[in-house]
Motif scaffolding. Structure first.
Motif, PDB file in Angstrom:
ATOM      1  N   VAL A 244      47.283  -2.618 -27.457  1.00 40.02           N
ATOM      2  CA  VAL A 244      46.328  -3.206 -26.387  1.00 40.02           C
ATOM      3  C   VAL A 244      46.627  -4.578 -26.298  1.00 40.02           C
ATOM      4  CG1 VAL A 244      44.224  -3.418 -25.558  1.00 40.02           C
ATOM      5  CG2 VAL A 244      44.819  -1.432 -26.819  1.00 40.02           C
ATOM      6  N   GLN A 245      46.873  -5.445 -24.975  1.00 40.83           N
ATOM      7  CA  GLN A 245      47.285  -6.589 -24.999  1.00 40.83           C
ATOM      8  C   GLN A 245      46.018  -7.945 -24.934  1.00 40.83           C
ATOM      9  OE1 GLN A 245      50.920  -7.470 -24.557  1.00 40.83           O
ATOM     10  NE2 GLN A 245      50.659  -5.463 -25.489  1.00 40.83           N
ATOM     11  N   PRO A 246      46.340  -8.928 -25.718  1.00 40.05           N
ATOM     12  CA  PRO A 246      45.164  -9.616 -25.620  1.00 40.05           C
ATOM     13  C   PRO A 246      44.906 -10.177 -24.183  1.00 40.05           C
ATOM     14  CG  PRO A 246      46.808 -10.550 -26.964  1.00 40.05           C
ATOM     15  CD  PRO A 246      47.550  -9.100 -26.388  1.00 40.05           C
ATOM     16  N   PRO A 247      43.680 -10.769 -24.011  1.00 39.13           N
ATOM     17  CA  PRO A 247      42.689 -11.148 -24.995  1.00 39.13           C
ATOM     18  C   PRO A 247      41.657 -10.149 -25.382  1.00 39.13           C
ATOM     19  CG  PRO A 247      41.862 -11.488 -22.815  1.00 39.13           C
ATOM     20  CD  PRO A 247      43.379 -11.120 -22.468  1.00 39.13           C
ATOM     21  N   THR A 248      42.040  -8.910 -25.227  1.00 39.19           N
ATOM     22  CA  THR A 248      41.313  -7.775 -25.733  1.00 39.19           C
ATOM     23  C   THR A 248      41.760  -7.659 -27.333  1.00 39.19           C
ATOM     24  OG1 THR A 248      41.406  -6.546 -23.842  1.00 39.19           O
ATOM     25  CG2 THR A 248      40.838  -5.309 -25.781  1.00 39.19           C
TER      26      THR A 248
END
Length: 301
Positions: A244-248
């Motif tokens: 899961v990609q940032p900012p998550t």
């Protein structure tokens, strides 16, 4: 017209095996300790970020790299586990990361169960060419390392949560298919299955009502342990930038960000690792207790 599927007394006893396993496992202290730790972590992940009102992605440069409370002189109510390199609260970020890790881990195992058990039941029930084709597909899937397949697929597509669940789930179902097939191949020759066939019950009703419940005891502890395994794989993918990609916030990408600050702000990488370790430990305690309970019940049967 609905055909009633005859279920003899012996088969009703078999259907209750999974409940006996759960009761036997719950009687052990290991299972209870694991369950308490897991329940506390899940409740904290669900409630604390909401009750605190802290945004896990909001930057606060003025409060960056604050140490955890046990390294300071006074309790830091604002950020008890410190802040990261741009001032984000590590406790909230770790708990939100736990949410996503559990979501992906549990959803992946559910997908593995649906695909693996369905194909294994069909292969074991019908046998012949259907069994041959499905088992060759299973063998082909087993020959591909899961992490290699995940890296390949997610590396050329956007690694969203549904994509990660789909890739991990569809690359890990063969174990469930093989276990299910072996159980169904044994049970399909029993008298109660033949009685159901003679009475006019459809193949789907026989597989769903008679054979599917018997599959649960052999795979019940496998699925629990697989939740922990999928959480590890999700964290690995996040660490290498394919989760899961940032900012998550997820465990993997938080630890990856914190590795640059191990010398002067070690808590950034350590705190999510501690939460991941506690969660995996609690799941493994429950899974090991279920396995021992299953072995005792089957050994005494």
């Amino acid at each position: 017209m609905s055909i009633a599927v005859p279920i003899p007394a012996d088969e009703r006893k078999g259907v209750s095996v999974s409940r006996r396993i759960w009761r036997a496992a719950f009687a052990s202290y290991e299972f209870r300790i694991g369950l308490v730790i897991f329940a506390v972590l899940v409740l904290a992940a669900l409630l604390y970020p909401w009750l605190s009102g802290i945004n896990p992605t909001k930057m606060n440069v003025a409060g960056r790299l604050q140490a955890p409370w046990f390294l300071g002189d006074v309790w830091n109510w604002a950020a008890p586990l410190g802040t990261d390199q741009i001032g984000r609260d590590m406790l909230v970020r770790s708990l939100v990361g736990l949410r996503y890790s559990l979501l992906i881990g549990c959803s992946t195992v559910v997908l593995m169960l649906i695909v693996g058990c369905s194909l294994g039941t069909i292969a074991g029930y019908y046998g012949g060419k259907i069994d041959l084709v499905l088992m060759r597909i299973t063998d082909a899937q087993l020959s591909i390392p899961m992490i290699i397949l995940a890296i390949t697929v997610l590396g050329v597509s956007r690694p969203t949560i549904p994509a990660i669940i789909l890739v991990l789930g569809l690359s890990s179902w063969p174990v469930y298919a093989r276990v299910t097939r072996s159980v169904v191949m044994t049970e399909r020759k029993q008298e109660y299955v033949r009685a159901a066939q003679v009475s006019g019950a459809s193949d789907f009703r026989i597989m769903a009502l008679l054979l599917a419940p018997l599959v649960l005891p052999p795979i019940i502890f496998i699925s629990v342990l697989d939740v922990a395994r999928m959480m590890i794989f999700e964290s690995v993918l996040g660490f290498i930038g394919l989760g899961v990609q940032p900012p998550t916030p997820t465990f993997g990408n938080i630890i990856a960000d914190g590795r640059k600050y191990l010398l002067n702000a070690w808590w950034i990488a350590t705190m999510p690792g501690v939460f991941l370790c506690l969660t995996l430990t609690s799941i493994n305690l429950m899974g090991a207790s279920l396995e021992r309970a299953r072995n005792r019940i089957h050994g005494g049967a």
